[in-house]
Scaffold this motif. Sequence first.
Motif: not given
Length: 421
Positions: A65-79, A127-129
């Motif tokens: 609830d406190s975060i303002k930003t979500l960063v997805i680190i991943g490519i292709g099917g991961s994003s 981070a998604i891999s």
Amino acid sequence: MLKTSNTYENFLQNNPHLFQKDHLNHFFQQVLIEKNSNVTGYYHLPFADNTTIFEYLKNNESFLDSIKTLVIIGIGGSSLGTKAIDTLLSHQPHRKKIKLYFLEHTDPITIQKHLRHIHWQKTLFIAISKSGLTIETTSLLKFVLKKYALLKHKNHLLVITDINSPLHQWCCKENIQSITIQPNIGGRFSVLSAIGILPLGILGYDIKKLLKGAEKISQQFFVERKEEILKKALFLINNEKNFPINVLFSYSNVFKHFNLWYMQLWGESLGKLDIHQQRRGLTPIALIGSIDQHSFLQLIMQGTRNKTITFLNVENLTEESLYIPNISLEGLESTDFANKSSFNQLLNLQCVATKQSIMKENIPMDSITLERLCEESVGELIFYYELLTSCAGILLQVDTYNQPGVEFGKKVLREKFTHLK
């Protein structure tokens, strides 16, 4: 609710047996065998036990609830799947006001642009891999680990990966939070796993309804034995040489990232050597209506007759209608026919008019219409296309779930760096 229609029956003169009951039943049994073989785990995702995901959301509720930003680190099917669904649903009021960024490109300009306004104290990095060995993802993960000293602030980092992968083992060693998926869930078929539904849950979407939509399509296909997907796959693959290109014509800008997801799913799954070492596949092209009516449509109408067209639209894009004012401009009176109409009506009629034009040209066509955009209808759409891809892969006699051509490129890249050193 997802509604479909097609004109394929008009093109069956040379294959009258194609849609006969015994032929469809044999094809269905092939799909059922693949599902039960567990060669891929995506078939079971609508029914999966997601306790781990919901526990993470509940146990970290205050932090999330406190975060303002979500960063997805991943490519292709991961994003791509997460990006597609968020773009389709981001207009919904319950979508949290969290800025979403995707670190998926090794372009240094893009990296700097995305991270320029990031405050790690208000950010969760995911981070998604599947393996952790994807060079883009690993390199970007290393960059943010150093830039934000995340090993000292571990609650700001979450990893989603295959169980017992090298990345999972690193997380265990470093005491980094991680959520695992089964190795037989391929990246481009993974959006309904933790890879997609966890970030979407953080953003405020009802992931149970998303999975319910996917479950509905699964039930229609495997239990009710509805044949629309089987028929579409049969027509497309049996006409592979005559119509090697499939055009997805999506009527709304909200489909722009769904189009990219479809292109990866279709291209990477079906462009293969078959069991006889013959090159197979259908080329995917994705368009946005009505914009591309003023560009690519000309090629469809009067260019080489080698394309099938799929129209995708939404009956009611928004609850609040925007209307074209009843204003007549001097010299532009010929456009007054649309006055007092809603923009939603204009867009849908543009779709209908283009369909009818294509039908008159005797071009193979089908359509997918969503009643409205919501988690359930998007879940239906995602699983519809995953099932269609699997059916097409079975008919092509390819391994739908590998990507040897991509892996070859990765091997060459590694060799290039080895020579540099």
